[in-house]
Design a protein around this motif. Sequence first.
Motif, mmCIF file in Angstrom:
data_model
loop_
_atom_site.group_PDB
_atom_site.id
_atom_site.type_symbol
_atom_site.label_atom_id
_atom_site.label_comp_id
_atom_site.label_asym_id
_atom_site.label_seq_id
_atom_site.Cartn_x
_atom_site.Cartn_y
_atom_site.Cartn_z
ATOM 1 N N MET A 164 33.623 38.142 27.462
ATOM 2 C CA MET A 164 33.494 39.374 28.230
ATOM 3 C C MET A 164 34.278 40.470 27.521
ATOM 4 S SD MET A 164 34.658 40.070 32.181
ATOM 5 C CE MET A 164 33.759 38.704 32.917
ATOM 6 N N THR A 165 33.624 41.556 27.204
ATOM 7 C CA THR A 165 34.375 42.683 26.657
ATOM 8 C C THR A 165 34.659 43.647 27.799
ATOM 9 O OG1 THR A 165 32.256 43.566 26.015
ATOM 10 C CG2 THR A 165 33.563 42.547 24.276
ATOM 11 N N SER A 166 35.598 44.534 27.524
ATOM 12 C CA SER A 166 35.996 45.459 28.581
ATOM 13 C C SER A 166 34.835 46.382 28.933
ATOM 14 C CB SER A 166 37.185 46.291 28.099
ATOM 15 O OG SER A 166 38.235 45.425 27.714
ATOM 16 N N PHE A 167 34.714 46.689 30.198
ATOM 17 C CA PHE A 167 33.701 47.650 30.623
ATOM 18 C C PHE A 167 34.281 48.555 31.694
ATOM 19 C CE2 PHE A 167 32.927 43.525 32.707
ATOM 20 C CZ PHE A 167 33.080 43.862 34.037
ATOM 21 N N GLU A 168 33.519 49.553 32.021
ATOM 22 C CA GLU A 168 33.916 50.563 32.998
ATOM 23 C C GLU A 168 33.921 49.930 34.393
ATOM 24 O OE1 GLU A 168 34.758 54.620 33.171
ATOM 25 O OE2 GLU A 168 34.813 53.380 31.378
ATOM 26 N N LEU A 169 35.024 50.104 35.131
ATOM 27 C CA LEU A 169 35.059 49.646 36.518
ATOM 28 C C LEU A 169 35.089 50.870 37.433
ATOM 29 C CD1 LEU A 169 37.668 46.714 36.571
ATOM 30 C CD2 LEU A 169 35.195 46.571 36.878
ATOM 31 N N PRO A 170 34.679 50.699 38.686
ATOM 32 C CA PRO A 170 34.755 51.836 39.611
ATOM 33 C C PRO A 170 36.185 52.364 39.689
ATOM 34 C CG PRO A 170 33.568 49.986 40.621
ATOM 35 C CD PRO A 170 34.141 49.485 39.332
ATOM 36 N N ALA A 171 36.358 53.680 39.748
ATOM 37 C CA ALA A 171 37.694 54.274 39.869
ATOM 38 C C ALA A 171 38.339 53.729 41.139
ATOM 39 C CB ALA A 171 37.557 55.796 39.949
ATOM 40 N N PRO A 172 39.642 53.537 41.130
ATOM 41 C CA PRO A 172 40.623 53.908 40.105
ATOM 42 C C PRO A 172 40.976 52.771 39.156
ATOM 43 C CG PRO A 172 41.753 53.305 42.134
ATOM 44 C CD PRO A 172 40.281 53.031 42.361
ATOM 45 N N PHE A 173 40.133 51.758 39.050
ATOM 46 C CA PHE A 173 40.501 50.583 38.264
ATOM 47 C C PHE A 173 40.147 50.740 36.787
ATOM 48 C CE2 PHE A 173 39.714 49.156 42.617
ATOM 49 C CZ PHE A 173 40.909 48.514 42.894
ATOM 50 N N SER A 174 40.928 50.084 35.931
ATOM 51 C CA SER A 174 40.572 50.006 34.516
ATOM 52 C C SER A 174 40.483 48.525 34.133
ATOM 53 C CB SER A 174 41.609 50.730 33.656
ATOM 54 O OG SER A 174 42.876 50.158 33.837
ATOM 55 N N HIS A 175 39.754 48.235 33.080
ATOM 56 C CA HIS A 175 39.413 46.845 32.781
ATOM 57 C C HIS A 175 39.854 46.403 31.391
ATOM 58 C CE1 HIS A 175 36.178 43.653 31.860
ATOM 59 N NE2 HIS A 175 37.100 43.099 32.610
ATOM 60 N N LEU A 176 40.368 45.192 31.329
ATOM 61 C CA LEU A 176 40.631 44.548 30.050
ATOM 62 C C LEU A 176 39.931 43.188 30.086
ATOM 63 C CD1 LEU A 176 42.255 44.246 27.343
ATOM 64 C CD2 LEU A 176 44.004 43.113 28.715
ATOM 65 N N GLY A 177 38.881 43.044 29.296
ATOM 66 C CA GLY A 177 38.111 41.797 29.300
ATOM 67 C C GLY A 177 38.457 40.920 28.105
ATOM 68 N N LEU A 178 38.779 39.668 28.366
ATOM 69 C CA LEU A 178 39.133 38.719 27.306
ATOM 70 C C LEU A 178 38.145 37.555 27.336
ATOM 71 C CD1 LEU A 178 42.942 38.625 28.168
ATOM 72 C CD2 LEU A 178 41.888 39.908 26.300
ATOM 73 N N ASN A 179 38.088 36.837 26.241
ATOM 74 C CA ASN A 179 37.194 35.689 26.202
ATOM 75 C C ASN A 179 37.810 34.462 26.850
ATOM 76 O OD1 ASN A 179 34.556 35.939 25.226
ATOM 77 N ND2 ASN A 179 35.360 36.482 23.203
ATOM 78 N N SER A 180 38.943 34.071 26.317
ATOM 79 C CA SER A 180 39.585 32.869 26.809
ATOM 80 C C SER A 180 41.077 33.118 26.906
ATOM 81 C CB SER A 180 39.310 31.708 25.842
ATOM 82 O OG SER A 180 39.989 30.555 26.291
ATOM 83 N N VAL A 181 41.676 32.639 27.959
ATOM 84 C CA VAL A 181 43.093 32.855 28.160
ATOM 85 C C VAL A 181 43.623 31.679 28.980
ATOM 86 C CG1 VAL A 181 42.885 34.143 30.351
ATOM 87 C CG2 VAL A 181 44.699 34.723 28.754
ATOM 88 N N GLY A 182 44.934 31.405 28.867
ATOM 89 C CA GLY A 182 45.499 30.328 29.670
ATOM 90 C C GLY A 182 45.284 30.629 31.137
ATOM 91 N N SER A 183 45.839 31.753 31.560
ATOM 92 C CA SER A 183 45.709 32.179 32.941
ATOM 93 C C SER A 183 45.736 33.702 32.954
ATOM 94 C CB SER A 183 46.877 31.598 33.760
ATOM 95 O OG SER A 183 47.341 32.519 34.714
ATOM 96 N N THR A 184 44.786 34.308 33.648
ATOM 97 C CA THR A 184 44.756 35.779 33.685
ATOM 98 C C THR A 184 46.012 36.314 34.369
ATOM 99 O OG1 THR A 184 43.397 35.723 35.697
ATOM 100 C CG2 THR A 184 42.238 35.996 33.589
ATOM 101 N N ASN A 185 46.560 35.557 35.343
ATOM 102 C CA ASN A 185 47.807 35.995 35.987
ATOM 103 C C ASN A 185 48.952 36.057 34.971
ATOM 104 O OD1 ASN A 185 46.716 36.241 38.590
ATOM 105 N ND2 ASN A 185 48.463 35.185 39.529
ATOM 106 N N ASP A 186 49.048 35.022 34.139
ATOM 107 C CA ASP A 186 50.125 35.011 33.137
ATOM 108 C C ASP A 186 49.953 36.161 32.149
ATOM 109 O OD1 ASP A 186 51.148 32.799 34.363
ATOM 110 O OD2 ASP A 186 50.441 31.363 32.872
ATOM 111 N N GLU A 187 48.691 36.387 31.740
ATOM 112 C CA GLU A 187 48.408 37.464 30.796
ATOM 113 C C GLU A 187 48.766 38.827 31.424
ATOM 114 O OE1 GLU A 187 47.447 37.030 27.679
ATOM 115 O OE2 GLU A 187 47.428 39.196 27.326
ATOM 116 N N ALA A 188 48.386 39.005 32.680
ATOM 117 C CA ALA A 188 48.690 40.271 33.366
ATOM 118 C C ALA A 188 50.199 40.447 33.501
ATOM 119 C CB ALA A 188 48.025 40.288 34.745
#
Lengths: 150, 248
Positions: free
Chosen positions: B1-25
């Motif tokens: 998944m690459t980053s794409f536009e999200l409805p305001a006010p959110f911004s997006h960072l799309g990754l392919n594979s990660v241990g845990s999105t919570n840890d990454e955030a």
Amino acid sequence: MGNKTPIDSELVRTLAALLDETNLTEIEYGIGEMRIRVARQAAPVAMHHAPATPGHAGHAVAMPAQAASDADHPGVVTSPMVGVAYLAPEPGTPKFVNPGDMVAEGQTVMLIEAMKTFNPIRAPRGGKLTRILVTDGQPVEFGEPLLIIE
Amino acid sequence: MTSFELPAPFSHLGLNSVGSTNDEARRRVEDGSAADLLVVTARRQTAGRGRRGRVWESPEGNLHASFVLRIERPLAQAAQIGFVAALALAEALDELAPGHDVRCKWPNDVLADGRKVAGMLLESAGDGWLVLGIGVDVECRPAPAEALYAAIALVELGYGGDTAGVLNALCRSFGPWLARWRDEGFAPIRAAWLGRARGLGEAALVRLEAETLSGVFAGLDEEGGLLLDQGAAGIRRILAGDVFFPGL
């Protein structure tokens, strides 16, 4: 109830007798905002919303001075919220810290969960962790002493 | 998944594979690179987590998203975000898979026709930040034997889109509810959540670390705690535990 709640020593005595009689390890009793817990473990009396004052001597219940000194201890770390305390990241894994450990400022020392929200409790300063005042899975109140770093 | 536009006010960072999105955030909060309302997603998580170390299966095809949120309120109130998000996801599901009975289950599960479609895990991160992890079973769900609760995937509910469609719908409903919580506090969230709560007034079992309590699910307190009416034993306020409704 305000801070000037006098300790009801008669009530504590009654609970202590009940503790003996029933062979229980812990009794918690609440009236309005005030709760009294009488227990046989290391910090046997925890008074919430009221300062602990010495009870009668010679019985397990007569160690409230211990609870009071924990709360007043200069190295005490208190709970920032109401919730459930966990001493390990996950069930079955080693505890974050153990008494006797040297801890660094910012190090996670326990977790407190409320409504599936996990809040790491971090050491506000470095030092030697001398005591942990709660057990794994124990409900804690706002401001309750959690551990002591000296 | 690459980053794409999200409805305001959110911004997006799309990754392919990660241990845990919570840890990454959380890492991004700690190193100062994450802003409020950033959403980190991954196609798959290799170490997805649930409550108390439970494994959260995170295959491709499901949504794995973590919202970075600035919390200007006391830490104790951050947990209310779970109710905000559950409410928003329930609304999104009404739109994505209409015609199903979508309900919120304490503290922040969302059920469709009585089965769990998503899981959430909230973790405070540094001073005044919260990471809200949401996993939605879009295409796959865990096998019955591996799940604590009966699960259902969105495709089984008739949803024909992808994870981006789910995330977009979620952001469209989460944005306004989050703004409302930030402006007005928990009261409007609590009222709306109770309006679609699972098992209100029903017999409930609450499993704690060391014991299981039974009673009637009587409501939510002002902070979001579950009120369990134990009859003569009084009403007990629950802040952490697994809730089951044996009669439903």
